[in-house]
Write an enzyme that holds these catalytic residues in place. Structure first.
Site, PDB file in Angstrom:
ATOM      1  CB  SER A  63      73.747  68.754  22.736  1.00  0.00           C
ATOM      2  OG  SER A  63      72.539  69.148  23.361  1.00  0.00           O
ATOM      3  CE1 TYR A  67      70.555  64.730  20.660  1.00  0.00           C
ATOM      4  CE2 TYR A  67      70.887  65.953  22.699  1.00  0.00           C
ATOM      5  CZ  TYR A  67      70.839  65.914  21.322  1.00  0.00           C
ATOM      6  OH  TYR A  67      71.091  67.065  20.597  1.00  0.00           O
TER       7      TYR A  67
END
Length: 298
Positions: free
Chosen positions: A166, A179
């Protein structure tokens, strides 16, 4: 847009590329494994690869969505579609699936570890069970998929492993601690694994992908803790951050894979934020903190 219209409109990524070292140069007839294929980037990858004549092995925990992707991929031109409901956080399940795919097709050319989930909340308010859940899917899912399929990729003589990290695997954001941790871990794993393939001389390329805001259901289908409301978090993400379509992300990923790229940034936001962080160094954290305050009040 229907699956077949992707092909009619010419929207599929190029199905072949000039040789780039040992990089896979075509998807035609290749066995491509994709996790998290029931929706979002995973489904878009499946449809684009199908349009290039790939043989697909697709998994997800969402049986209904996975079946729909399988049907659409068949209509889009896939040379074969094999689906299985798999929880990527379950090592034994992933190992069994890898053996099943290899037995079904006889070989494996490419693996895209795409399955991922989101967890929004200040670190001190996170439930340990949620923390284990997100690491189980986002990090251990990539570990299990990479480890189970790697021998098959090596045996193919022209394999490619693609791990989805990401933008938050390059820069950190408040309320995204776990995350961030999972995606930084995917980056570290992938870069080290690529180096190991080079040292050993194995014919496997490794690409780590860093998407920015992509229009998928990851925020809506995630979890939230403490002061963060899931519906509101998803609304802000969808309206203010998700600028790139899943189809465009899939195009960039498949093109990058065919060119043998080691790292891919997906979306203008990913490029801007990454380069800003490199320019200002650790001070980017102060900039992000100020932005986050305004974003949460919007």
């Amino acid at each position: 847009m229907s699956a077949s219209s992707h092909v009619r409109a010419g929207l599929v990524a190029p199905c072949a590329a000039d040789r780039y070292g040992l990089a896979m140069h075509t998807l035609q007839g290749k066995v491509v494994v994709i996790t998290g294929a029931a929706s979002g980037i995973g489904r878009a990858l499946a449809l684009r690869a199908a349009g290039c004549g790939a043989r697909l092995a697709l998994s997800d925990v969402d049986a209904t969505g996975l079946a729909q992707t399988g049907e659409q991929a068949t209509a889009a031109g896939a040379k074969g579609v094999h689906t299985r409901v798999v929880d990527v956080s379950d090592r034994a399940a992933v190992e069994a699936w890898a053996a099943e795919v290899a037995a079904h097709y006889g070989w494996v050319d490419a693996v895209v570890n795409n399955a991922g989930v989101s967890l929004t909340g200040d670190f001190a308010e996170l439930d340990p069970a949620d923390m284990e859940w997100i690491m189980g899917v986002n990090f251990w899912g990539v570990v299990h998929g990479s480890r189970a399929f790697l021998p098959h990729l090596i045996a193919s003589g022209d394999g490619h492993l693609v791990n989805i990290s990401s933008l938050f695997g390059l820069v950190s954001m408040p309320s995204q601690s776990l995350y961030n941790a999972s995606k930084y871990a995917v980056r570290g794993l992938s870069e080290s694994l690529r180096e190991e393939m080079l040292v050993a001389g194995h014919p496997v390329q490794v690409t780590v992908v860093h998407p920015g805001g992509i229009r998928t259901g990851i925020a809506r289908n995630g979890r939230a803790a403490g002061r963060h409301d899931l519906a509101e978090t998803a609304r802000r993400f969808d309206e203010k951050l998700a600028r790139t379509t899943a189809d465009e992300a899939a195009r960039v990923i498949l093109e990058g894979m065919l060119k043998g790229r080691a790292r891919l940034l997906v979306g203008a936001d990913a490029h801007v934020v990454h380069h800003l962080a490199r320019l200002v160094g650790a001070r980017y954290q102060d900039v992000v903190a100020r932005f986050a305050k305004r974003f949460e009040s919007s």
